[in-house]
Design a protein around this motif. Structure first.
Motif, PDB file in Angstrom:
ATOM      1  N   ILE B  47       0.841  -1.204   0.000  1.00  0.00           N
ATOM      2  CA  ILE B  47       0.000   0.000   0.000  1.00  0.00           C
ATOM      3  C   ILE B  47       0.872   1.249   0.000  1.00  0.00           C
ATOM      4  O   ILE B  47       0.631   2.204  -0.743  1.00  0.00           O
ATOM      5  N   ILE B  51       0.939   4.103  -2.872  1.00  0.00           N
ATOM      6  CA  ILE B  51       0.725   5.532  -2.621  1.00  0.00           C
ATOM      7  C   ILE B  51       1.871   6.340  -3.215  1.00  0.00           C
ATOM      8  O   ILE B  51       1.668   7.391  -3.844  1.00  0.00           O
ATOM      9  N   LEU B  54       1.423   6.616  -6.915  1.00  0.00           N
ATOM     10  CA  LEU B  54       0.343   7.552  -7.236  1.00  0.00           C
ATOM     11  C   LEU B  54       0.807   8.999  -7.092  1.00  0.00           C
ATOM     12  O   LEU B  54       0.530   9.846  -7.956  1.00  0.00           O
ATOM     13  N   LEU B  55       1.509   9.284  -5.992  1.00  0.00           N
ATOM     14  CA  LEU B  55       1.968  10.653  -5.774  1.00  0.00           C
ATOM     15  C   LEU B  55       2.930  11.072  -6.869  1.00  0.00           C
ATOM     16  O   LEU B  55       2.881  12.199  -7.368  1.00  0.00           O
ATOM     17  N   TRP B  57       3.025   9.922  -9.944  1.00  0.00           N
ATOM     18  CA  TRP B  57       2.233  10.171 -11.157  1.00  0.00           C
ATOM     19  C   TRP B  57       1.555  11.535 -11.073  1.00  0.00           C
ATOM     20  O   TRP B  57       1.555  12.316 -12.030  1.00  0.00           O
ATOM     21  N   GLY B  58       0.977  11.819  -9.899  1.00  0.00           N
ATOM     22  CA  GLY B  58       0.264  13.089  -9.728  1.00  0.00           C
ATOM     23  C   GLY B  58       1.168  14.271  -9.996  1.00  0.00           C
ATOM     24  O   GLY B  58       0.794  15.211 -10.704  1.00  0.00           O
ATOM     25  N   TYR B  61       1.912  14.532 -13.787  1.00  0.00           N
ATOM     26  CA  TYR B  61       0.750  14.980 -14.554  1.00  0.00           C
ATOM     27  C   TYR B  61       0.523  16.472 -14.346  1.00  0.00           C
ATOM     28  O   TYR B  61       0.244  17.219 -15.280  1.00  0.00           O
ATOM     29  N   LEU B  62       0.678  16.880 -13.081  1.00  0.00           N
ATOM     30  CA  LEU B  62       0.476  18.283 -12.744  1.00  0.00           C
ATOM     31  C   LEU B  62       1.481  19.159 -13.487  1.00  0.00           C
ATOM     32  O   LEU B  62       1.146  20.233 -14.000  1.00  0.00           O
ATOM     33  N   TYR B  65       0.572  19.075 -17.544  1.00  0.00           N
ATOM     34  CA  TYR B  65      -0.696  19.515 -18.147  1.00  0.00           C
ATOM     35  C   TYR B  65      -1.368  20.677 -17.419  1.00  0.00           C
ATOM     36  O   TYR B  65      -2.570  20.837 -17.504  1.00  0.00           O
ATOM     37  N   SER B  66      -0.615  21.465 -16.666  1.00  0.00           N
ATOM     38  CA  SER B  66      -1.302  22.510 -15.920  1.00  0.00           C
ATOM     39  C   SER B  66      -1.170  23.879 -16.573  1.00  0.00           C
ATOM     40  O   SER B  66      -1.520  24.891 -15.969  1.00  0.00           O
ATOM     41  N   GLY B  67      -0.657  23.935 -17.823  1.00  0.00           N
ATOM     42  CA  GLY B  67      -0.583  25.222 -18.508  1.00  0.00           C
ATOM     43  C   GLY B  67       0.191  26.256 -17.711  1.00  0.00           C
ATOM     44  O   GLY B  67      -0.195  27.413 -17.654  1.00  0.00           O
ATOM     45  N   PHE B  69       0.192  26.917 -14.819  1.00  0.00           N
ATOM     46  CA  PHE B  69      -0.643  27.508 -13.766  1.00  0.00           C
ATOM     47  C   PHE B  69      -1.030  28.950 -14.094  1.00  0.00           C
ATOM     48  O   PHE B  69      -1.149  29.787 -13.202  1.00  0.00           O
ATOM     49  N   GLU B  76      -4.628  22.343 -21.887  1.00  0.00           N
ATOM     50  CA  GLU B  76      -3.715  21.623 -21.015  1.00  0.00           C
ATOM     51  C   GLU B  76      -2.385  21.351 -21.704  1.00  0.00           C
ATOM     52  O   GLU B  76      -1.413  20.996 -21.063  1.00  0.00           O
TER      53      GLU B  76
ATOM     54  N   ALA C 285      -6.615  25.762 -17.517  1.00  0.00           N
ATOM     55  CA  ALA C 285      -6.245  24.345 -17.610  1.00  0.00           C
ATOM     56  C   ALA C 285      -5.793  23.784 -16.261  1.00  0.00           C
ATOM     57  O   ALA C 285      -6.088  22.642 -15.939  1.00  0.00           O
ATOM     58  N   TRP C 286      -5.113  24.635 -15.474  1.00  0.00           N
ATOM     59  CA  TRP C 286      -4.552  24.072 -14.234  1.00  0.00           C
ATOM     60  C   TRP C 286      -5.641  23.655 -13.258  1.00  0.00           C
ATOM     61  O   TRP C 286      -5.471  22.679 -12.531  1.00  0.00           O
ATOM     62  N   THR C 289      -6.713  20.274 -14.322  1.00  0.00           N
ATOM     63  CA  THR C 289      -5.638  19.304 -14.118  1.00  0.00           C
ATOM     64  C   THR C 289      -5.475  18.961 -12.638  1.00  0.00           C
ATOM     65  O   THR C 289      -5.353  17.788 -12.269  1.00  0.00           O
ATOM     66  N   VAL C 293      -5.883  15.225 -10.967  1.00  0.00           N
ATOM     67  CA  VAL C 293      -4.884  14.581 -10.108  1.00  0.00           C
ATOM     68  C   VAL C 293      -5.521  14.194  -8.772  1.00  0.00           C
ATOM     69  O   VAL C 293      -5.353  13.067  -8.285  1.00  0.00           O
ATOM     70  N   MET C 297      -5.991  10.583  -7.015  1.00  0.00           N
ATOM     71  CA  MET C 297      -5.478  10.345  -5.657  1.00  0.00           C
ATOM     72  C   MET C 297      -6.552   9.720  -4.767  1.00  0.00           C
ATOM     73  O   MET C 297      -6.255   9.133  -3.731  1.00  0.00           O
ATOM     74  N   ILE C 300      -6.404   6.276  -3.114  1.00  0.00           N
ATOM     75  CA  ILE C 300      -5.812   5.926  -1.814  1.00  0.00           C
ATOM     76  C   ILE C 300      -6.913   5.661  -0.775  1.00  0.00           C
ATOM     77  O   ILE C 300      -6.983   4.562  -0.229  1.00  0.00           O
TER      78      ILE C 300
END
Lengths: 62, 262, 497
Positions: B47, B51, B54-55, B57-58, B61-62, B65-67, B69, B76, C285-286, C289, C293, C297, C300
């Motif tokens: 587990i 986790i 996943l973090l 990957w997050g 991805y952020l 694809y977040s332009g 911010f 994106e 976009a953000w 996005t 995410v 998450m 979990i």
């Protein structure tokens, strides 16, 4: 829009603060240290571990 | 267990504090009740690893694809959506037709029907129409640009009366670009049995500039009176163009300049 | 089975006649008795709204495949019927049963009787008045047009105040607790009763009282609508599951660490999720996005809860046969895992491009609200109602009708419509397919949904009749104690006269 700004600001400040405070409280009052005690909370002397409750569906009732 | 352990030991014996009585030795162990496993089963390493993945990957991805911010970044993809990779010899006409079909079905088909047959009393046919199949597409460009009003004769036989149900200007409706208009006209002119050639964005642009600013719809009579090529001459010399522009009334010239600077 | 031998076996199990030993079950009985009126009121009004909501759900479903149905009645247009359905089941049924379950669970876990229960009863009264005004307002054409917040703004303050009152009372119960430690359910309950007034109040002010402009409206709308599920219904549902699974099978939860992890990760991630409803929309976009995410998450807490519940249940699946509570609760717990996984998938851009604006989303919403939350609430009612009324459920057959009607109905609803929704999305994305053909394609699936809705309606009717029967029994003099702590699953035939 003062009302909205106030709400936004309040939310932004209050919510993480509340979360942090509750975490702090939980740690200090031992919620995370005596963790096995917490797991037994649904049970007591009257309805202890090992006794199933709510066994009402059976063949002997209509 | 109340008395001290060492009282059992012979004083001065060379042991390290052990005791001989086995029962007493294990008293502490025997007294211990088995640990209830349930209730506090430790977290499985799987587990924790899951986790972590996943973090990770997050975060990736952020970042991707977040332009950056930025509040004004709506896509994106930081440098715009990547163009679809076409394999083998791409067919530009097919691509243009497909783009035109999407706009046509979304806007034009409401009146002209998806098969170009038109609707009685609403909109004339586009399939097998001499207006559509004419070698020169300039009239069609003008119709879409500014609309059409008045009775129209199709294939020299069919009278179509659209008084009271004029076609509105649709340039902005289909996307507001010359390329979109070219795509729609290409689709119309090569579908449902129509055999005319396609239209390019440059041709559309030339005709749009020549037509100038216009608020009222064309009538078929007006359109028929126009010279072939719709008055748009791509071979216009710069002097001729200047003369033409000078001849325009001041307000038209201004809005034309505005149009061009878009 | 001979009833006299059963009684003897029972007597051997129990230390004498319970009625002669008032002290033995004193604490639990006292807590249950203190909750009786408010919890019963919330359950009953919730069930009445459930019937209303089911009726309008059926009307809406029929209207989708038979547009001519009742088209002469202008107050029954699809827009009204669907809105009334949503608001009655969400604010009438689901929220009110959630409040009842929350109050009862909180009292039980804090081991204190409900103080000044009259206040909760009054809150219930005002909640229902506010909701009734709101629903009439929707019929009168005053719907705000904002999804999940359609109740007009002259009715919402009443709902908000009664809700805040309940939240305050929950905190009072919590402060009076005699048990120092908190069970994970209490974390969820406390968080939920504080989160809901926050999101409801914020959404009301920012959308109705002093509306923000432009796409921010859409952002707040979906932040709210998603959080009603995530920060209100989900915590209450999980609190009930965390309590009832161990309680019914008599075994502590598999890993308390996992449940702590599940709670805090839900608190951290869920409220970011709403923006994934706006994939493809004119939003920075953000924002989308970040929301995607956070949605991923959610794996979990969801997997933590799923693993925990599964390993708690392992070896006790046989009890599903005997306990109606466990049946409904486990069905709900499994649905929670499924709907969450489906939700993660739907949040991804590539999937959302197909599933958005199709019936897939509708099926997903019902998997969450009904198959998860509704079923958990039904299960909780099967446990709580006999205890607060001190009467046994009169009929096993009605329980079966309710369970199988609800279970089969919702499976028949969700599975075909999810798949058909995806095909619908693929067709809609194909510019070569005419829109009318897409509509034609969905027709048989919409008809199937009406069939599923009829099954659900039948189940709800059976349940309401059963609860009514239970209440009629309250008029009879109290004769037998509530017997629920048998290991053998055998109970004397209490229905014998």
């Amino acid at each position: 829009m003062p009302v909205i700004s106030l709400i936004l600001l309040g939310s932004v400040l209050l919510l993480p603060a509340a979360a942090l405070l509750s975490l702090r409280w939980a740690t200090r009052s031992g919620q995370f240290t005596l963790i096995n005690r917490a797991a037994l909370l649904p049970f007591d002397d009257e309805e202890p571990i090992g006794q199933a409750t709510d066994q009402i569906l059976g063949d002997n009732r209509r | 267990m109340n008395q001290p352990l060492h009282s059992h030991r012979p004083l001065g014996a060379l042991d390290q504090g052990e005791i001989n009585d086995v029962t007493e030795l294990h008293a502490a162990v025997i007294r211990e009740k088995p640990e209830p496993r349930e209730g506090f089963e430790p977290l499985s390493l799987w587990i924790v690893a899951g986790i972590a993945v996943l973090l990770f990957w997050g975060g990736s991805y952020l970042t991707a694809y977040s332009g950056r911010f930025e509040a004004g970044e709506f896509s994106e993809f930081q440098h715009g959506r990547p163009l679809p990779v076409t394999e083998g010899p791409a067919d530009p006409l097919a691509a243009l037709k497909r783009e035109g079909m999407i706009a046509y079905n979304g806007v034009c088909a409401a009146c002209h029907n998806e098969d170009g047959a038109g609707k009685t009393g609403v909109a004339p046919q586009l399939a097998n129409s001499d207006w559509v199949n004419a070698g020169d597409a300039s009239r069609l460009v003008r119709i879409v640009l500014h609309g059409l009003n008045g009775p129209i004769k199709i294939n020299a036989t069919t009278e179509f009366n659209m008084v009271g149900a004029a076609m509105p200007a649709q340039y902005d409706g289909i996307g507001g670009t010359d390329a979109k208009l070219a795509a729609v006209l290409t689709y119309i002119r090569t579908s449902w049995g129509n055999t005319a050639k396609g239209v390019t964005a440059d041709e559309v642009k030339a005709i749009r500039l020549a037509a100038g600013v216009r608020t009222e719809a064309w009538t078929p009579v007006e359109l028929m009176a126009l010279p072939v090529g719709g008055g748009a001459s791509t071979a216009l010399s710069s002097d001729q163009l200047k003369e033409k522009l000078k001849a325009l009334p001041a307000d038209q010239l201004q809005s034309l300049l505005k149009e061009l600077s878009k | 089975m001979n009833s006299t031998t059963t009684s003897k076996a029972l007597k051997a199990l129990l230390p004498g006649d319970l009625s002669n030993e008032p002290g033995r079950r004193a604490q639990l009985a006292e807590i249950d008795a203190s909750c009786r009126l408010p919890v019963l009121f919330f359950f009953l009004s919730g069930l009445l709204w459930l019937l209303v909501g089911t009726l309008f759900a059926l009307l809406a479903s029929i209207k989708l495949h038979t547009p001519g149905f009742l088209d002469g009645q202008e107050w029954l247009t699809f827009g009204t019927v669907r809105t009334v359905h949503l608001n009655t089941v969400v604010y009438g049924f689901a929220s009110q049963t959630a409040i009842a379950v929350a109050i009862w669970l909180m009292c039980r876990l804090c081991r204190v009787p409900l103080v000044a229960s009259g206040v909760i009863t009054v809150a219930n009264l005002f909640y229902n008045i506010g909701l009734t005004i709101g629903i009439i307002g929707i019929f009168a054409g005053d719907s705000t047009g904002i999804e999940w917040l359609e109740i007009p703004k002259y009715a919402t303050p009443i709902i908000f105040v009664s809700f805040a009152l309940i939240a305050v009372w929950m905190i009072i119960i919590f402060r009076l607790r005699t048990e120092r430690h908190l069970y994970v359910s209490q974390w969820y309950l406390l968080a939920a009763v504080l989160w809901f007034p926050w999101i409801y109040g914020t959404a009301q002010v920012m959308l109705l009282v002093e509306p923000v402009r432009g796409v921010v409206q859409a952002a707040i709308n979906w932040w709210f609508a998603h959080n009603v599920l995530g920060l209100w219904f989900t915590p209450i549902g999980l609190a009930a599951i965390y309590y009832f699974i161990p309680k019914v099978i008599g075994r502590p939860i598999h890993s308390y660490y996992l449940s702590v992890l599940g709670f805090w990760s839900l608190a951290l991630f869920y409220n970011w999720n709403g923006m994934h409803h706006l994939v493809g929309g004119p939003m920075p976009a953000w924002m989308i996005t970040v929301s995607i995410v956070a949605s991923v998450m959610m794996l979990i807490p969801v997997l933590a809860v799923a693993i925990n519940h599964h390993f708690t249940l392992v070896g006790h699946f046989g009890k599903l046969k005997h306990s109606p509570t466990l049946r409904f609760i486990v069905f709900g717990a499994v649905s929670y895992t499924l709907t969450s996984l489906q939700g993660v998938l739907s949040a991804l851009r590539s999937f959302s491009e197909v599933s958005h604006f199709t019936h897939h989303t509708v099926a997903h919403a019902h998997l969450g609200m009904y198959a998860f939350f509704g079923m958990v609430m039904f299960g909780s009612m099967y446990y709580i109602l006999p205890r607060i009324t001190q009467r046994e459920w009169p009929s096993n057959r009605l329980i079966s009708v309710h369970f199988w009607g609800s279970a089969l109905g919702i499976i028949l609803y969700v599975v075909p419509l999810s798949l058909a929704g995806l095909q619908q999305g693929r067709l809609m994305n194909n510019a070569a397919v005419k829109f009318l053909d897409v509509v034609q394609f969905t027709l048989p699936w919409l008809q199937l949904r009406t069939l599923a809705g009829c099954l659900l309606a039948l189940a709800h009717l059976a349940f309401v009749v059963h609860v009514g029967w239970l209440l009629v029994r309250m008029l009879e003099p109290y004769r037998k104690p509530v017997l629920n702590i048998l290991s053998g699953g055998e109970i004397p035939a209490t229905t014998e006269k």
